[in-house]
Design a protein around this motif. Structure first.
Motif, mmCIF file in Angstrom:
data_model
loop_
_atom_site.group_PDB
_atom_site.id
_atom_site.type_symbol
_atom_site.label_atom_id
_atom_site.label_comp_id
_atom_site.label_asym_id
_atom_site.label_seq_id
_atom_site.Cartn_x
_atom_site.Cartn_y
_atom_site.Cartn_z
ATOM 1 N N GLN A 18 0.353 -1.101 -0.031
ATOM 2 C CA GLN A 18 0.206 -0.217 0.298
ATOM 3 C C GLN A 18 0.659 1.052 -0.107
ATOM 4 O O GLN A 18 0.136 2.003 -0.070
ATOM 5 C CB GLN A 18 -0.857 0.045 1.172
ATOM 6 C CG GLN A 18 -1.878 -0.957 1.572
ATOM 7 C CD GLN A 18 -3.021 -1.509 -0.136
ATOM 8 O OE1 GLN A 18 -3.416 -0.835 -0.517
ATOM 9 N NE2 GLN A 18 -2.415 -3.322 -0.659
ATOM 10 N N ARG A 19 2.260 1.257 0.298
ATOM 11 C CA ARG A 19 2.715 2.613 0.700
ATOM 12 C C ARG A 19 3.288 2.330 -0.957
ATOM 13 O O ARG A 19 3.769 1.882 -1.962
ATOM 14 C CB ARG A 19 4.394 1.341 0.937
ATOM 15 C CG ARG A 19 4.081 1.778 2.432
ATOM 16 C CD ARG A 19 5.181 1.073 3.347
ATOM 17 N NE ARG A 19 6.122 2.335 3.123
ATOM 18 C CZ ARG A 19 6.860 2.382 4.495
ATOM 19 N NH1 ARG A 19 6.870 2.430 6.015
ATOM 20 N NH2 ARG A 19 7.458 3.904 4.074
ATOM 21 N N PRO A 20 3.815 4.204 -1.342
ATOM 22 C CA PRO A 20 4.859 4.255 -2.454
ATOM 23 C C PRO A 20 5.852 3.621 -3.086
ATOM 24 O O PRO A 20 6.527 3.158 -2.072
ATOM 25 C CB PRO A 20 4.651 5.872 -2.553
ATOM 26 C CG PRO A 20 3.457 6.180 -1.479
ATOM 27 C CD PRO A 20 3.691 4.751 -0.092
ATOM 28 N N LYS A 21 6.195 2.576 -3.565
ATOM 29 C CA LYS A 21 7.004 1.892 -4.489
ATOM 30 C C LYS A 21 7.848 2.629 -5.428
ATOM 31 O O LYS A 21 7.425 3.312 -6.550
ATOM 32 C CB LYS A 21 6.096 0.867 -4.302
ATOM 33 C CG LYS A 21 6.012 0.582 -3.307
ATOM 34 C CD LYS A 21 4.622 -1.255 -3.595
ATOM 35 C CE LYS A 21 4.406 -0.913 -4.648
ATOM 36 N NZ LYS A 21 2.958 -0.121 -3.667
ATOM 37 N N THR A 22 8.992 2.542 -4.959
ATOM 38 C CA THR A 22 10.152 2.209 -6.101
ATOM 39 C C THR A 22 10.662 1.492 -6.871
ATOM 40 O O THR A 22 11.200 0.454 -6.214
ATOM 41 C CB THR A 22 11.251 3.811 -6.104
ATOM 42 O OG1 THR A 22 10.441 4.320 -5.795
ATOM 43 C CG2 THR A 22 12.162 4.101 -7.265
ATOM 44 N N GLN A 45 17.722 6.558 -0.311
ATOM 45 C CA GLN A 45 16.041 5.828 0.615
ATOM 46 C C GLN A 45 15.907 5.061 1.337
ATOM 47 O O GLN A 45 15.090 5.548 2.442
ATOM 48 C CB GLN A 45 16.342 4.937 -0.382
ATOM 49 C CG GLN A 45 16.611 4.400 -2.423
ATOM 50 C CD GLN A 45 15.736 5.837 -2.753
ATOM 51 O OE1 GLN A 45 14.118 6.165 -2.705
ATOM 52 N NE2 GLN A 45 16.133 6.753 -3.278
ATOM 53 N N ASN A 50 12.397 5.087 2.023
ATOM 54 C CA ASN A 50 11.293 4.636 0.723
ATOM 55 C C ASN A 50 11.573 3.406 1.069
ATOM 56 O O ASN A 50 12.295 2.753 0.570
ATOM 57 C CB ASN A 50 11.840 6.063 -0.136
ATOM 58 C CG ASN A 50 12.255 7.143 -0.159
ATOM 59 O OD1 ASN A 50 10.895 7.486 0.360
ATOM 60 N ND2 ASN A 50 12.786 7.725 -0.793
ATOM 61 N N CYS A 51 9.995 3.013 -0.321
ATOM 62 C CA CYS A 51 10.412 1.844 -0.190
ATOM 63 C C CYS A 51 10.171 1.821 -1.754
ATOM 64 O O CYS A 51 10.022 1.933 -2.307
ATOM 65 C CB CYS A 51 8.386 1.129 0.125
ATOM 66 S SG CYS A 51 7.999 -0.254 -0.573
ATOM 67 N N ASP A 131 5.107 2.499 -8.661
ATOM 68 C CA ASP A 131 4.661 3.733 -8.692
ATOM 69 C C ASP A 131 5.773 4.755 -9.405
ATOM 70 O O ASP A 131 5.102 5.427 -10.140
ATOM 71 C CB ASP A 131 4.612 4.946 -7.773
ATOM 72 C CG ASP A 131 3.160 3.968 -6.733
ATOM 73 O OD1 ASP A 131 2.210 4.239 -6.659
ATOM 74 O OD2 ASP A 131 3.420 3.145 -5.187
ATOM 75 N N GLN A 132 7.068 3.999 -9.491
ATOM 76 C CA GLN A 132 8.015 5.255 -10.239
ATOM 77 C C GLN A 132 9.017 4.396 -10.319
ATOM 78 O O GLN A 132 9.480 2.839 -9.768
ATOM 79 C CB GLN A 132 8.368 6.425 -9.899
ATOM 80 C CG GLN A 132 9.211 5.779 -8.476
ATOM 81 C CD GLN A 132 9.368 7.569 -7.507
ATOM 82 O OE1 GLN A 132 9.000 8.650 -8.092
ATOM 83 N NE2 GLN A 132 10.124 7.524 -6.819
ATOM 84 N N LYS A 156 4.835 6.682 -15.524
ATOM 85 C CA LYS A 156 5.263 6.657 -14.991
ATOM 86 C C LYS A 156 6.903 7.322 -14.721
ATOM 87 O O LYS A 156 7.337 6.487 -15.591
ATOM 88 C CB LYS A 156 5.478 4.709 -14.637
ATOM 89 C CG LYS A 156 3.731 4.221 -13.682
ATOM 90 C CD LYS A 156 4.264 2.350 -13.112
ATOM 91 C CE LYS A 156 2.530 1.702 -12.969
ATOM 92 N NZ LYS A 156 2.460 0.908 -12.654
#
Length: 198
Positions: A18-22, A45, A50-51, A131-132, A156
């Motif tokens: 559910q977290r923003p993911k790179t 990160q 950051n995930c 997400d990116q 993306k």
């Protein structure tokens, strides 16, 4: 490809999805010049928690995974190109129990080996869930270039290192990575002692 949660086999903390993911991808063969700035990216990160989502398959991807794993609060989603085996829980039990590591796959445990086909499916899964992207380097006409051209990756943001070797990525619209966390913030001035006079 459109991944639904019920399609995934997981081990670890599913809330990480559910977290923003790179998504982190790097070609197996790469110039040495990208190593240091890639580790600086990984440092940021960890600093910002950051995930990071990856198959952690290439040599540099594996090195970054080991580094990220040292961050006590670092969320990581590890995508497998095979089924989840019993030894995974034994090897990464501490990180799994801490809720900061999640293994995901589309394959049953009977699939024990990574093949060209399962690796491609894994990479599509990563691209779909991301997400990116952060791609420090990709070889021309390689798997990563084809992946980034796939519909699941369209729209993306793609980040890369601002180096001449990445001109093909930059020319197609990739965003140069600029440290914005611990590496990009000016150091605060130390407070003056109360009795100091100038």
């Amino acid at each position: 490809m459109n991944i639904h949660p019920e399609e995934l086999r997981t081990l670890g903390n599913p809330a990480l999805l559910q977290r923003p993911k790179t998504a982190f991808f790097c070609s197996r063969e790469y110039p040495e010049a990208i190593e240091k700035p890639t580790y600086l990216w990984a440092l940021e990160q960890r600093y910002d928690q950051n995930c990071v989502l990856s198959g952690f398959h290439s040599k540099l991807e594996q090195a970054v995974f080991r580094y990220l794993l040292q961050g006590p609060e670092q969320p990581i989603v590890y995508a497998l190109g095979r089924g989840i085996q019993n030894n995974v829980r034994f090897e990464y039990g501490t990180e799994i129990e801490a809720g900061r590591l999640l293994f995901i796959t589309l394959f049953e445990s009977q699939v024990r080996n990574i093949t060209t086909e399962t690796a491609e499916i894994r990479n599509l899964m990563v691209a779909d869930l991301a997400d990116q992207f952060f791609v420090p380097y990709m070889t021309a006409s390689g798997n990563i270039e084809r992946l980034l051209a796939h519909p699941v990756a369209q729209g993306k943001p793609i980040y890369t290192l601002d180096l001449p070797v990445n001109d093909p990525l930059l020319q197609r619209g990739a965003i140069p990575f600029r440290p914005a966390g611990v590496l990009g913030r000016p150091k605060p001035c130390p407070p003056r002692p109360g009795n100091l006079t100038l």
